[in-house]
Design a protein around this motif. Structure first.
Motif, PDB file in Angstrom:
ATOM      1  N   ALA A  33      33.111   8.184  32.843  1.00 42.48           N
ATOM      2  CA  ALA A  33      34.817   7.588  31.882  1.00 42.48           C
ATOM      3  C   ALA A  33      35.794   9.051  32.282  1.00 42.48           C
ATOM      4  N   LEU A  34      35.169   9.582  31.429  1.00 39.46           N
ATOM      5  CA  LEU A  34      35.310  11.384  31.714  1.00 39.46           C
ATOM      6  C   LEU A  34      35.886  12.117  32.836  1.00 39.46           C
ATOM      7  N   SER A  35      34.984  12.083  33.260  1.00 37.75           N
ATOM      8  CA  SER A  35      34.803  12.533  35.151  1.00 37.75           C
ATOM      9  C   SER A  35      35.762  11.478  35.945  1.00 37.75           C
ATOM     10  N   ALA A  36      35.585  10.369  35.312  1.00 36.78           N
ATOM     11  CA  ALA A  36      37.133   9.775  36.666  1.00 36.78           C
ATOM     12  C   ALA A  36      38.008   9.512  36.158  1.00 36.78           C
TER      13      ALA A  36
ATOM     14  N   TYR B 213      27.008   9.306  39.802  1.00 38.12           N
ATOM     15  CA  TYR B 213      25.865  10.923  39.813  1.00 38.12           C
ATOM     16  C   TYR B 213      27.105  11.964  39.074  1.00 38.12           C
ATOM     17  N   SER B 214      28.006  11.300  38.872  1.00 37.77           N
ATOM     18  CA  SER B 214      29.227  12.733  38.216  1.00 37.77           C
ATOM     19  C   SER B 214      27.939  12.787  36.743  1.00 37.77           C
TER      20      SER B 214
ATOM     21  N   PRO C 160      31.763  16.003  32.924  1.00 40.45           N
ATOM     22  CA  PRO C 160      32.838  15.709  32.956  1.00 40.45           C
ATOM     23  C   PRO C 160      33.562  16.578  32.884  1.00 40.45           C
ATOM     24  N   TRP C 161      32.765  18.429  31.612  1.00 35.41           N
ATOM     25  CA  TRP C 161      34.149  19.267  31.933  1.00 35.41           C
ATOM     26  C   TRP C 161      34.571  20.049  32.520  1.00 35.41           C
ATOM     27  N   PRO C 162      33.392  20.307  33.297  1.00 37.33           N
ATOM     28  CA  PRO C 162      34.565  21.190  34.636  1.00 37.33           C
ATOM     29  C   PRO C 162      35.316  20.611  35.375  1.00 37.33           C
ATOM     30  N   PRO C 163      35.361  19.379  35.738  1.00 33.06           N
ATOM     31  CA  PRO C 163      37.074  19.567  36.306  1.00 33.06           C
ATOM     32  C   PRO C 163      37.870  18.648  35.085  1.00 33.06           C
ATOM     33  N   LEU C 164      37.654  18.121  34.210  1.00 28.16           N
ATOM     34  CA  LEU C 164      37.991  17.998  32.924  1.00 28.16           C
ATOM     35  C   LEU C 164      38.886  19.624  32.800  1.00 28.16           C
ATOM     36  N   THR C 165      38.382  20.591  32.528  1.00 22.51           N
ATOM     37  CA  THR C 165      38.653  21.623  32.442  1.00 22.51           C
ATOM     38  C   THR C 165      39.841  23.030  33.250  1.00 22.51           C
ATOM     39  N   LEU C 166      39.543  22.297  34.915  1.00 16.88           N
ATOM     40  CA  LEU C 166      40.120  22.778  35.674  1.00 16.88           C
ATOM     41  C   LEU C 166      41.609  21.922  36.153  1.00 16.88           C
ATOM     42  N   LEU C 167      41.537  20.928  35.241  1.00 16.09           N
ATOM     43  CA  LEU C 167      42.441  19.771  35.332  1.00 16.09           C
ATOM     44  C   LEU C 167      43.847  20.755  34.052  1.00 16.09           C
ATOM     45  N   LEU C 168      43.039  20.802  32.890  1.00 14.39           N
ATOM     46  CA  LEU C 168      44.018  21.295  31.997  1.00 14.39           C
ATOM     47  C   LEU C 168      44.705  22.758  32.337  1.00 14.39           C
TER      48      LEU C 168
END
Length: 325
Positions: free
Chosen positions: A62-65, A186-187, A190-198
């Motif tokens: 869910a966090l990856s999505a 298969y994600s 989620p932390w790399p994309p969440l960090t980049l988004l922020l």
């Protein structure tokens, strides 16, 4: 900083909608989790089966999505500002295709981790240069020329992907095909994309006024003191990085960057200081809901989330194309 307190209200509403969507994603599935059981797990209690289901399986997905939806929506908003074209989108303009080619090439070479992300970024940036360079030519951009160039480049990347699939080992084909349709199964983290988004949202907030002026055109922006060329290159690089991270995390997911910015502008106006963080929240919420629907519609089987976003995006794209006539 946002210009007025009134701008915080839509962001708060979108954040609440995102929290509700995340809660639904954690509770709904082939095996449902009751609200009280979900609350117990989130408090650090609950039975072992519920904790495994929620914390190890559903929460990372869910966090990856949410992160991927936010990345694509912000990238689409930036492209639309740069090109002053509501049809601009990482998927339509071929950025997603270029990133997918780069990522697949790294996968077929047996590479992984940061190399896949770097290859996806290189493919997205190369696609950006191709589309903008060919569309510009010796004249100036026009919506029809840009759209046609993007469609042709995207088709070219599609042909390269088909060739790569044809030359791939048979045992890898099912997973690669499913990934290309947009798959969050298969994600890993989620932390790399969440960090980049922020990080990107924090980077872009001070540029909000310049982006507002840029949306009026490069000549007016230059006349008002905006350093146009560095800002354009910043948008190129940021949009490519966002698209590359999204493709690396979840494969090629289309039309999120087209639908979300357009709908938000209809409701919130065109102030980029508000639109960009709103895109991050609304894009994440949309993709969380789409992924929840994709994995529950024919449960226990799962649909690629890219199918759901395409069903939403294609009619919107055709409507915008009709309006631009």
């Amino acid at each position: 900083m946002l210009a007025s307190r009134g701008m915080w209200l839509p962001l708060a509403v979108l954040a609440l909608a995102g929290a509700v969507a995340l809660g639904m994603s954690l509770a709904v599935g082939s095996a449902s989790v009751a609200p009280e059981a979900l609350w117990a797990v989130l408090r650090g209690e609950g039975d072992a089966l519920s904790r495994t289901l929620v914390l190890e399986l559903r929460l990372p997905r869910a966090l990856s999505a949410f992160a991927v939806g936010g990345l694509l929506a912000v990238a689409g908003a930036l492209m639309q500002v740069l090109l002053r074209n509501p049809l601009a989108d990482p998927y339509v303009l071929g950025l997603s295709g270029g990133a997918a080619v780069g990522a697949l090439a790294a996968m077929l070479a047996g590479l992984g981790g940061a190399v896949i992300s770097g290859s996806a970024f290189a493919g997205a940036f190369l696609s950006t240069l191709l589309v903008f360079g060919l569309a510009h030519g010796t004249g100036s951009w026009t919506p029809s020329r840009l759209l046609l160039t993007g469609v042709v480049v995207a088709a070219g990347w599609g042909a390269v992907i088909t060739l790569m699939l044809a030359l791939s080992p048979a045992d890898r084909l099912p997973g690669m095909l499913y990934w290309l349709m947009g798959d969050l199964s298969y994600s890993r983290s989620p932390w790399p994309p969440l960090t980049l988004l922020l990080g990107i949202c924090l980077l872009l907030m001070p540029l909000g006024r310049s982006l507002n002026v840029m949306a009026r055109g490069p000549l007016q922006a230059a006349a008002l003191g905006v350093n146009v060329r560095p800002l354009e290159w910043t948008i190129y690089l940021v949009a490519s990085a966002l698209t590359a991270m999204a493709v690396t995390t979840a494969g090629s997911i289309g039309f999120v960057g087209l639908v979300v910015p357009h709908m938000l502008r209809l409701v919130l106006g065109n102030d980029q200081r508000l639109i960009l963080p709103a895109c991050a929240l609304a894009g994440g919420t949309l993709l969380v809901l789409a992924d929840t629907f994709a994995r529950t519609m024919i449960a226990p089987e799962q649909l690629p989330v890219g199918v759901i976003t395409a069903l939403l995006g294609v009619p919107t794209f055709l409507y915008l194309l009709y309006r631009s006539r």
